[in-house]
Design a protein around this motif. Structure first.
Motif, PDB file in Angstrom:
ATOM      1  N   ARG A  52       3.390  -6.030  -8.094  1.00  0.00           N
ATOM      2  CA  ARG A  52       3.892  -6.613  -6.839  1.00  0.00           C
ATOM      3  C   ARG A  52       3.350  -8.024  -6.632  1.00  0.00           C
ATOM      4  N   PHE A  97      11.454 -10.422  -1.599  1.00  0.00           N
ATOM      5  CA  PHE A  97      10.709 -10.982  -0.473  1.00  0.00           C
ATOM      6  C   PHE A  97      11.650 -11.756   0.440  1.00  0.00           C
ATOM      7  N   GLU A 100      10.153 -12.753   3.977  1.00  0.00           N
ATOM      8  CA  GLU A 100       8.701 -12.960   4.005  1.00  0.00           C
ATOM      9  C   GLU A 100       8.267 -14.311   3.461  1.00  0.00           C
ATOM     10  N   THR A 126       3.763 -13.604   1.595  1.00  0.00           N
ATOM     11  CA  THR A 126       2.748 -12.609   1.920  1.00  0.00           C
ATOM     12  C   THR A 126       3.137 -11.299   1.250  1.00  0.00           C
ATOM     13  N   VAL A 127       2.306 -10.849   0.320  1.00  0.00           N
ATOM     14  CA  VAL A 127       2.605  -9.654  -0.468  1.00  0.00           C
ATOM     15  C   VAL A 127       1.850  -8.467   0.135  1.00  0.00           C
ATOM     16  N   PRO A 128       2.563  -7.514   0.745  1.00  0.00           N
ATOM     17  CA  PRO A 128       1.879  -6.323   1.256  1.00  0.00           C
ATOM     18  C   PRO A 128       1.521  -5.378   0.113  1.00  0.00           C
ATOM     19  N   LEU A 129       0.383  -4.718   0.225  1.00  0.00           N
ATOM     20  CA  LEU A 129      -0.009  -3.755  -0.794  1.00  0.00           C
ATOM     21  C   LEU A 129       0.883  -2.524  -0.715  1.00  0.00           C
ATOM     22  N   ARG A 137      -1.749  -1.209   8.374  1.00  0.00           N
ATOM     23  CA  ARG A 137      -1.605  -2.664   8.259  1.00  0.00           C
ATOM     24  C   ARG A 137      -1.874  -3.356   9.586  1.00  0.00           C
ATOM     25  N   PRO A 141      -5.964  -6.017   7.652  1.00  0.00           N
ATOM     26  CA  PRO A 141      -4.995  -6.817   6.898  1.00  0.00           C
ATOM     27  C   PRO A 141      -4.967  -6.402   5.432  1.00  0.00           C
ATOM     28  N   GLU A 143      -2.682  -7.325   2.968  1.00  0.00           N
ATOM     29  CA  GLU A 143      -1.684  -8.130   2.304  1.00  0.00           C
ATOM     30  C   GLU A 143      -2.357  -9.349   1.681  1.00  0.00           C
TER      31      GLU A 143
END
Length: 161
Positions: A52, A97, A100, A126-129, A137, A141, A143
């Motif tokens: 990701r 994305f 985002e 911004t890459v969320p886990l 979340r 934080p 991400e």
């Protein structure tokens, strides 16, 4: 007689040993499966996170490169910003994305599309886990911001717009 007694007693001893050892049959398999699952789950999660993050990195770098190219090849100054935004949006959506990514642009002079003008593009994603619930979340934080920048140069032999 002694020989007969030895021959008869051996099969009993091995049979008894086999019966005792039979209680542990399959335990190595269970231990292996337990340890394999224990080790593989974090490893698989790590691979998912890295994949990701790589997608976010590629989205940011492709967005700035394509936005810069679209900006400096525009015929008119009024169309250049919209072209750059459209190119960046396509690059962001291509990697998943869509809403985002953020693109910012700056020029080294006025007008931006003058010959040998430099246009700096910067994109942030911004890459969320993965597999983290939304309520977590909000508290912590979880991400990772990924940023890329690119300088596009307007063609030297381009006429002033």
């Amino acid at each position: 007689m002694l020989l007969l007694r030895l021959v008869l007693s051996r099969p009993r001893a091995t049979t008894t040993a086999r019966l005792r050892a039979g209680g542990e049959r399959g335990s190595a398999l269970v231990e292996f499966v337990f340890l394999a699952v224990l080790m593989m789950v974090p490893l698989i999660y790590l691979v998912m996170v890295l994949a990701r993050l790589q997608a976010g990195s590629y989205a940011a770098s492709a967005a700035v490169r394509e936005a810069g190219r679209a900006y400096v090849t525009a015929q008119r100054q009024q169309d250049a910003g919209a072209r750059a935004d459209a190119a960046a949006r396509i690059a962001f959506e291509d990697q998943g994305f869509g809403g985002e990514g953020v693109l910012t642009m700056s020029c080294d002079g006025d007008p931006c599309l003058r010959p040998d003008g430099r246009v700096t593009m910067q994109a942030t994603v911004t890459v969320p886990l993965p597999l983290v619930p939304a309520f977590a979340r909000d508290v912590v934080p979880l991400e990772v911001p990924v940023t890329a920048s690119h300088v596009a140069v307007v063609d030297r032999f381009r006429g002033v717009p």
